[in-house]
Design a protein around this motif. Structure first.
Motif, PDB file in Angstrom:
ATOM      1  N   ASN A  18      10.779   5.374   6.411  1.00 34.35           N
ATOM      2  CA  ASN A  18      10.871   6.076   5.098  1.00 34.35           C
ATOM      3  C   ASN A  18       9.843   5.260   4.054  1.00 34.35           C
ATOM      4  O   ASN A  18       9.014   5.751   3.513  1.00 34.35           O
ATOM      5  N   THR A  31       6.189   6.461   2.858  1.00 37.37           N
ATOM      6  CA  THR A  31       5.773   6.746   1.614  1.00 37.37           C
ATOM      7  C   THR A  31       4.682   5.997   1.147  1.00 37.37           C
ATOM      8  O   THR A  31       3.761   6.296   0.550  1.00 37.37           O
ATOM      9  N   GLN A  32       4.672   4.693   1.508  1.00 38.11           N
ATOM     10  CA  GLN A  32       3.567   3.706   1.055  1.00 38.11           C
ATOM     11  C   GLN A  32       2.112   4.429   1.635  1.00 38.11           C
ATOM     12  O   GLN A  32       1.188   4.499   1.045  1.00 38.11           O
ATOM     13  N   ASN A  61       5.188  13.432   0.295  1.00 29.05           N
ATOM     14  CA  ASN A  61       5.114  12.392  -0.357  1.00 29.05           C
ATOM     15  C   ASN A  61       5.171  12.384  -1.969  1.00 29.05           C
ATOM     16  O   ASN A  61       5.059  11.601  -2.593  1.00 29.05           O
ATOM     17  N   PRO A 117       9.751  14.500  -1.895  1.00 29.02           N
ATOM     18  CA  PRO A 117      10.354  14.050  -0.469  1.00 29.02           C
ATOM     19  C   PRO A 117      11.314  15.220   0.263  1.00 29.02           C
ATOM     20  O   PRO A 117      12.312  15.317  -0.933  1.00 29.02           O
ATOM     21  N   THR A 170       9.019  10.633  -6.043  1.00 34.49           N
ATOM     22  CA  THR A 170       8.266   9.440  -5.834  1.00 34.49           C
ATOM     23  C   THR A 170       7.623   9.115  -7.233  1.00 34.49           C
ATOM     24  O   THR A 170       6.499   8.358  -7.276  1.00 34.49           O
TER      25      THR A 170
END
Ligand SMILES: Cc1cc2nc3c(=O)[nH]c(=O)nc-3n(C[C@H](O)[C@H](O)[C@H](O)COP(=O)(O)O)c2cc1C
Ligand code: SF4
Ligand code: FES
Lengths: 871, 440, 169
Positions: free
Chosen positions: A104, A108-109, B385, B388, B397
């Protein structure tokens, strides 16, 4: 808590989010990727992880600035918290369980990187950052492959200069806010900010107000992409071609730690190294770009001897013989007292020691002084109770009793500003006019130049109610070279009486403190001992020392002008530029029969020199330097000198040999070991300790063991965007602190605190009393001989006065007026200046052409001038 | 479907639509400041309790318990501040606008009561910059309040002091977010701030600060006038009292309607707002402002209940209901909302700053026949992203909710018309191909 | 144009209302825009000087907010909403026709704006922040002409009443 008691800097809008104070002892234990570690309570997760070997990617977070949580790259999983957390703004709590590498987190990064790249030009091949770019690195390390972005990218005009030193490429900018936050939070001059919003957010300057911060280079260093580049470095080199050595800056006496980089024997870059006790990784622009002068064509690179009217190129042996012969003859005919040795404050400690030994041990003259009439009595500087730079953070209060730190010791200014703004340390500003720190002062006390007693009463009254157990740090220097140091010394002697008072020297010249510590001052021998106290100890090593205390620079020049001193040895100083009283300097040089110049540049003295001996300079020679807190710091050698320049200490040794004294010193380490043996304050500070002490050694080491740190940090040179660590060079011979080193065998000098002559009379209402001091950029060599800085050097001197004085004189801003002192009369442009109070006139000393040095009579207590209109 | 309003905070402005805002009128016919007189006779703590009893939840969008929020203030830390959120910027929301222009005294009164309850001596009404008339009337109301001793030193002899400042914004949606509002109020770019610390702990000028919406303030006035119990007697489950809903789009009678919570969408949209305009059918509606995921006609009989909305994967948000008829292209609506968010993103967080623009560009192509077969899945791909899970309430995020909200329309497109849209994109692509071939 | 002494006094009063002077940036920018028709460089420098900020910070804040214009735009700013409720009620057509009509009129600045919280009036426009809606292109143009002719009194560019600039916060 009342509103007004919360300084803006402590509002928690995130860029002011209070970072837990380092050194907070109570620790908690947390689990990072299944590894249990102990970390300080309240430490930020990203820092805690980093200190224990887990690197969490980040762009906006910088450990010397408050978190802002913008880039969102540092997201991690924290057990029990919904969604991912930004580790840069999450303080650790006991028992926290963190995962930094789950699928995860990774995906995301990747997503964040993809977002950062969609509008990025990807022009890495032509980008200065290419090869040391976090965005590039992390794209390789964490990033996705092919871009899914097929739309038009954001477009901006390619790099635009936002100052003489910095270029901005808005297409490469990833809006991390590091530069804007540095400007507002650290430097306190927010000349850049974000403009616009959303997708069109861009870094801006105000039209016609370029980014002229003295600290602009730091933004280039911490920019995580190639958005900010330094005009000085652009396209000069690629990171993989760079060689790097850790060193200390000598542009002023703060001694900022740096990584000096070169390619094919040319210096191309100096980066700040993060040293907690010294500079927190910051540099001023003068220090950062000042390396350029090393390669200046105007340097003297070969020895010369006078043949008739001119200085002829010659060989080392011939030059040394000539110098030795000249000095021997003067000594034999007129005695050692007829020789004066001036300078040595710009070289290494090893040079200073060698010159002291040569002058006092070989020539046997005590007419020796590293200060140039612009400093403080050696008896005070060497014997006052000392504070360290770090003490500013812990101080109960800070008293400013010196020059404008922003102009003369810029990175010390940053530290003092931080103490006042961030840590809430009360700042008492005693000065004749406003300066860089005044707006951060809690108490502002103004006095007429040279008349300080009432001001000190007020300062003492202001200190009175301030409780706390930290020291009271008095920053002491020369506020003005147009007045004698007496008033400052008086002030010091009164403050010294108060409980907990310690002094932090604000003398500016690169290694003036090392030079004084090593005996380049009348009445002193190496190691902070007086001639008398140290005599036996030093004679044992040198075979002899002068009988009587000699003259300081002013005294030497007066004697030379009067013909009593026949020979001058000038070591790395340009008297006509550096000495406040130019008339006296000129007469002295004219009056001396023999002048031996040991230096770097041709100057008026060199014109007149009988012998010129070229020395290597910073960057060309290894050794140590001592900063204003008495910290002995390593100097790195990165390039070999072009031409035939030699290290100062070798030249001294050669001359000594020719005068019958063989030293058998082959290496700089041998000199360091001899210093540790001979100079009491240096006991224990031998080559091995110097090599291993990460942040240098504060003298005397026995009293400052707490300050000593050894490895394991190594300088991560080249990685210029992250704080570069101070690192110990060696560590080969044993780790950890040495057993408490021996106490100095000889009692170190202690300042008696004696207060000199009464203050000057107040000015008459028509005169202006001058304050004459330096500005960061002036006609000094570092600036004029460094192409990047040269055009900042500021031109001719301007007389700055209060608006009311201007009106009284009855001229418009910018008009040329006649300035008349007892010494001389000059025509200068007059300008209004809000920071100069009525009755005071300010002149910058380091300016081209005739100026303050013509007006000043070094013998006078203060310098009063009359101003007349020119018809 | 018996449709009727329950007018609590709109009663007065509906009864006397013309000049009801003026002090003399409001005082005489609406007992303006009677609640304040009552409140000043109570203990601040008792007031907090009363509001907690009422079950009032914030009307700004987040729907957080108002009394509960007040009770989060750290003990004994002063000064404290009250910031009233009058920045109404959520698309299709126009209830605060009405309250501000038509009954400013009710807001001022509620604000004074709240300030007293939380013991703040400085309160600010952060007013959306574009509300020019509102600014005039609020300012006039505040001046009347000063003139009549409801503001300033020692209010009505109670010993309580309060300064109330009407602060005009200057055009940006993000100043509506509570921390964005505080940055703006501090004279900065209205950038939201990382939390913690939460405003109640460290807000304006680092002091504990309560941010409440204009409608919330108005409700507080009426709760004190009557009682918490009385207010809690209206509504359903955990959605108590009444609430103003702004209904707009393709409806016969767009407007603000104050109804008891628990009323159904159908009663509101078809009953009060007169249903879809013209002889058309409803295609879909947006239940809680542009940030909220969409609903279909099949949901019309669901109650206006905040928690039920969450179960349906959306929210009542700011109480803005947008109705669209069968002729409207949902992709066009999605694009326009994306355009809004891209324009209003403050630019602080990477995903929102970059993602909102990307979203807008792709949706623009999709809405204008320039779509590519993979576009919808591309949006859902990078959108994950940004929000999420692509569900509601979304993961985050970013610092504030704007980020994930940008995905609500796209997620709804995919949920209701995914295959249809993919097919459409494919044919668009195909058509362009043939055109290229033809022109080649 | 720089602050006159009177304006400076008013500015200082504004500042005095806030616990921290920096909070006065927006009110002062509005005040400057009311006076000059847009936010001039000089005004930003004055404000910076008055509040002890750098001009860059004032510009940074100013440029974040859409109501602040940093170049002259005439006397009338016409804001037409095209957000969803107006989108489905003719907003886009309205903005297009008005843009076309006033393309070469330096006095009228037509701009497309986000939802102005008056969707019950869709399609809606504001003229110097006075609401008008629902309006057809013709009705809208007619209103604008009335402002131009003075039949209707327009607010300032920042939306303050022309007469009592001081009354508006
Ligand atoms: C992007 C964004 C925009 C918002 N806009 C508004 C707004 O215009 N008006 C408002 O009252 N609340 C708005 N909110 C909610 C506020 O952050 C806050 O929750 C609310 O003002 C608290 O008041 P309440 O508890 O009375 O609802 C917004 C939130 C976000 C994330
Ligand atoms: S999510 Fe968007 S609007 Fe919210 S703070 Fe981040 S960038 Fe700004
Ligand atoms: S490093 Fe944490 S958000 Fe940028």
């Amino acid at each position: 808590m009342s509103v007004s008691s919360v300084p803006m800097s402590q509002w928690p809008s995130d860029h002011r989010y209070t970072i837990p104070v380092a050194g907070d002892q109570d620790v908690v234990s947390i689990t990072i990727d299944d590894k249990v570690v102990q970390v300080p309570r309240g430490e930020l997760l990203i820092k805690a992880a980093q200190d224990h070997g887990t690197y969490i990617p980040r762009f906006c977070w910088h450990e010397r600035m408050k978190p802002v949580g913008m880039c969102r790259m540092c997201l991690v999983e924290v057990e029990g918290m919904r969604g991912l957390q930004i580790s840069c703004a999450t303080p650790v709590v006991d028992g926290m369980v963190v995962r930094t590498t789950t699928d995860n987190v990774k995906s995301t990064q990747d997503g964040i990187l993809e977002f950062l790249l969609i509008n990025h030009p990807l022009d890495c091949p032509v980008c200065d950052r290419g090869g040391e770019c976090p965005l590039q690195d992390q794209t390789l390390a964490f990033g996705p492959g092919e871009s899914r972005y097929v739309e038009e990218k954001r477009h901006f005009e390619k790099p635009i200069p936002i100052s003489d030193l910095v270029m901005l490429d808005r297409e490469r900018c990833i809006q991390c806010g590091r530069c804007t936050r540095f400007a507002a939070e650290i430097a306190g001059d927010a000349l850049i900010d974000f403009g616009g919003r959303g997708g069109t957010t861009e870094v801006i300057t105000y039209p016609d107000a370029p980014f002229t911060s003295y600290f602009s280079g730091n933004t280039v260093q911490i920019c995580p992409v190639g958005a900010l580049t330094a005009s000085a470095y652009r396209f000069r080199a690629r990171p993989w071609d760079l060689e790097s050595v850790e060193t200390s800056c000598q542009a002023c006496a703060v001694g900022c730690r740096g990584a000096l980089e070169s390619t094919s024997n040319r210096l191309v870059r100096l980066l700040g190294v993060d040293s907690e006790p010294v500079n927190h990784g910051w540099l001023c622009d003068k220090g950062r770009y000042g390396y350029e002068w090393v390669h200046s064509d105007t340097r003297m690179r070969v020895p010369g001897v006078r043949r008739g009217t001119e200085l002829a190129v010659t060989s080392w042996p011939e030059a040394l013989d000539a110098a030795a012969a000249a000095l021997r003859r003067v000594r034999d005919e007129h005695g050692a007292g007829a020789i004066g040795v001036i300078g040595g404050a710009r070289g290494t400690n090893e040079d200073a020691y060698a010159w002291a030994r040569f002058a006092k041990g070989v020539l046997r003259t005590d007419n020796v002084d590293a200060q140039l009439g612009d400093g403080l009595p050696a008896a005070l500087v060497l014997g006052m109770p000392r504070a360290t730079i770090g003490d500013l953070d812990r101080a109960r209060a800070i008293v400013l009793l010196g020059p404008d730190l922003k102009e003369e010791l810029p990175v010390l200014y940053l530290r003092a500003r931080r103490a006042a703004e961030e840590l809430g340390v009360p700042l008492i500003d005693v000065a004749a006019r406003d300066h860089g720190l005044s707006r951060h002062a809690t108490t502002v006390i103004r006095h007429s130049p040279g008349v300080i007693d009432d001001a000190i009463d007020s300062a003492i009254a202001a200190l009175e109610p301030i409780a706390g157990d930290g020291p009271v740090v008095v920053i002491i220097g020369r506020p003005s070279v147009a007045e004698a140091p007496d008033a400052t010394v008086r002030a010091a002697s009164r403050l010294a009486g108060l409980p907990g008072v310690r002094f932090l020297s604000a003398l500016r010249r690169g290694n003036v403190h090392g030079a004084l510590d090593l005996g380049l001052a009348p009445g002193f021998l190496p190691g902070r001992v007086t001639l008398d106290a140290g005599r036996d100890h030093v004679v044992a090593a040198w075979g002899g020392v002068p009988d009587e205390p000699g003259l300081d620079t002013t005294g030497i020049l007066q004697a030379a002008a009067a013909g009593r001193i026949k020979a001058l040895v000038l070591v790395g100083c340009d008297l006509l530029a550096d000495f406040p009283d130019r008339t006296l300097a000129r007469d002295a040089i004219a009056g001396a029969e023999r002048v031996v110049c040991v230096g770097t540049f041709p100057d008026d003295a060199a014109e007149r020199a009988d012998v010129f001996l070229p020395t290597t300079v910073w960057g060309e020679q290894a050794g140590t330097t001592t900063n204003l807190e008495g910290r002995v710091l390593r100097l790195g050698r990165k390039v070999t000198a072009e031409g035939q320049a030699l290290e100062g200490w070798r030249i001294a040794a050669e001359l000594a040999a020719r005068l019958g004294s063989e030293w058998d010193l082959e290496t700089v380490e041998q000199v360091q070991d001899e210093i540790a043996r001979v100079a009491p304050a240096f006991v224990g500070v031998d080559a091995s300790l110097v090599r291993r002490a990460r942040d240098g050694v504060v003298l005397p080491v026995a009293d400052n063991l707490a300050e000593l740190t050894f490895g394991p940090d190594r300088p991560a040179a080249g990685v210029s965007w992250e704080p570069i660590r101070a690192g110990a060079e060696g560590g080969d011979d044993g780790e950890g602190a040495p057993v408490a080193p021996p106490q100095p065998g000889v009692a170190l000098h202690v300042w008696a605190g004696d207060a000199p002559s009464p203050p000057a009379a107040p000015t008459d209402s028509y005169a202006l009393r001058l304050v004459v001091a330096r500005t960061l950029y002036g006609n000094d060599r570092v600036v004029t001989a460094s192409p990047s800085l040269a055009n900042l050097s500021g031109g001719e001197a301007l007389l700055l006065v209060n608006r009311r004085d201007r009106e009284r004189i009855g001229v418009e801003d910018g008009t040329r007026v006649r300035v008349i002192s007892p010494r001389a009369s000059l025509d200068l442009p007059l300008h209004t200046d809000a920071s100069t109070p009525e009755g005071v006139g300010f002149l910058a000393v380091n300016r081209a052409g005739p100026g303050a040095p013509e007006l000043i009579d070094i013998a006078a207590h203060v310098t009063d001038v009359r101003v007349e209109t020119i018809s | 479907m018996a449709a009727q309003e329950t007018r609590v905070i709109t009663k007065f402005l509906r009864d006397r639509p013309d000049d009801s805002w003026e002090y003399s009128v409001a005082r005489e016919h609406n007992h303006a400041y009677a609640a304040l007189e009552k409140a000043l006779g109570m203990e601040p703590a008792a007031l907090v309790e009363e509001v907690q009893k009422s079950g009032l939840r914030g009307r700004g969008g987040a729907g957080f318990g108002t009394g509960q929020k007040w009770s989060f203030l750290p003990k004994d830390i002063f000064p404290r501040y009250l910031a009233v959120n009058a920045d109404e910027g959520e698309p299709a929301t126009f209830k605060d606008h009405m309250l501000i222009e038509r009954d400013p005294h009710q807001i001022v009164e509620g604000s004074i009561i709240t300030a007293y309850a939380i013991q703040a001596h400085h309160a600010f009404i952060y007013l959306r910059g574009e509300f020019a008339l509102g600014a005039e009337r609020l300012q006039a109301a505040v001046e009347d309040a000063y003139a009549n001793g409801f503001l300033g030193k020692n209010i009505l002899g109670s010993g309580f002091d309060l300064e109330l400042i009407v602060h005009r914004g200057a055009g940006c949606y993000i100043a509506g977010d509570e921390t964005g509002l505080l940055s703006s109020l501090e004279g900065e770019r209205a950038m939201p701030r990382i939390k913690p610390p939460f405003p109640a702990v460290q807000g304006l000028y680092a002091a504990p600060t309560i941010v409440n919406n204009v409608e919330t303030m108005s409700a507080v006035t009426q709760i004190v006038n009557n009682s918490g119990e009385w207010y809690a007697g209206m509504g359903v489950n955990k959605s108590l009292g009444t609430r103003i809903f702004s209904v707009s789009g393709n409806v016969e009678r767009p407007g603000n309607y104050e109804v008891e919570l628990g009323t159904t969408f159908r009663e509101l949209i078809e009953g009060l707002a007169g249903g879809v305009k013209g002889a058309k059918l409803m295609k879909f509606f947006i239940p809680g402002g542009a940030s909220s995921p969409w609903l279909l006609p099949e949901h019309l009989d669901e109650p206006l209940d905040m928690d039920r909305a969450t179960e349906l994967g959306t929210m009542l948000g700011s109480g803005a209901i947008m109705v669209f008829d069968e002729t409207v292209d949902p992709v066009l609506v999605a694009w326009r909302i994306a355009k809004f968010f891209a324009h209003e993103s403050c630019g602080k967080c990477t995903p929102c700053r970059e993602g909102s623009g990307w979203l807008e560009k792709v949706l623009y192509r999709m809405a204008n026949g320039l779509g590519r077969t993979e576009d919808l899945d591309l949006l859902l791909g990078f959108g994950n992203n940004l929000a999420p899970g692509l569900s509601w309430p979304p993961g985050q995020t970013t610092i504030c909710q704007l980020g994930p909200s940008t995905m609500s329309p796209t997620v709804s497109l995919n949920k209701y018309w995914g295959d249809e849209i993919r097919a459409r994109l494919a044919s668009d692509a195909a058509r362009r191909k043939t055109l290229e071939v033809a022109s080649a | 144009m720089a602050f006159t002494d009177a304006e400076r006094r008013r500015a200082e009063q504004l500042v005095a209302r806030y616990p921290h002077s920096k909070s006065a940036v927006l009110p002062l920018l509005h005040m400057a825009q009311d006076r000059d028709g847009y936010v001039t460089g000089e005004a930003m420098e004055d404000i910076a000087e008055l509040l002890g900020l750098t001009p860059a910070l004032v510009l940074g804040t100013c440029s974040f907010y859409t109501m602040f214009k940093r170049a002259p735009i005439g006397n009338l700013v016409v804001s037409v909403c095209t957000n969803v409720s107006c989108l489905v009620n003719g907003g886009p057509a309205l903005v297009d026709s008005l843009r076309a009509r006033y393309a070469d009129d330096d006095d009228v600045h037509v701009e497309e704006v986000e939802c102005v919280a008056a969707c019950d009036l869709a399609p809606v426009m504001q003229v110097n922040y006075e609401f008008h809606g629902p309006v057809t292109s013709e009705a809208a143009a007619d209103v604008i002409e009335q402002y131009k002719s003075g039949a209707l009194t327009a607010r300032t560019i920042s939306g303050s009443p022309v007469d009592a600039g001081s009354k508006a916060p």
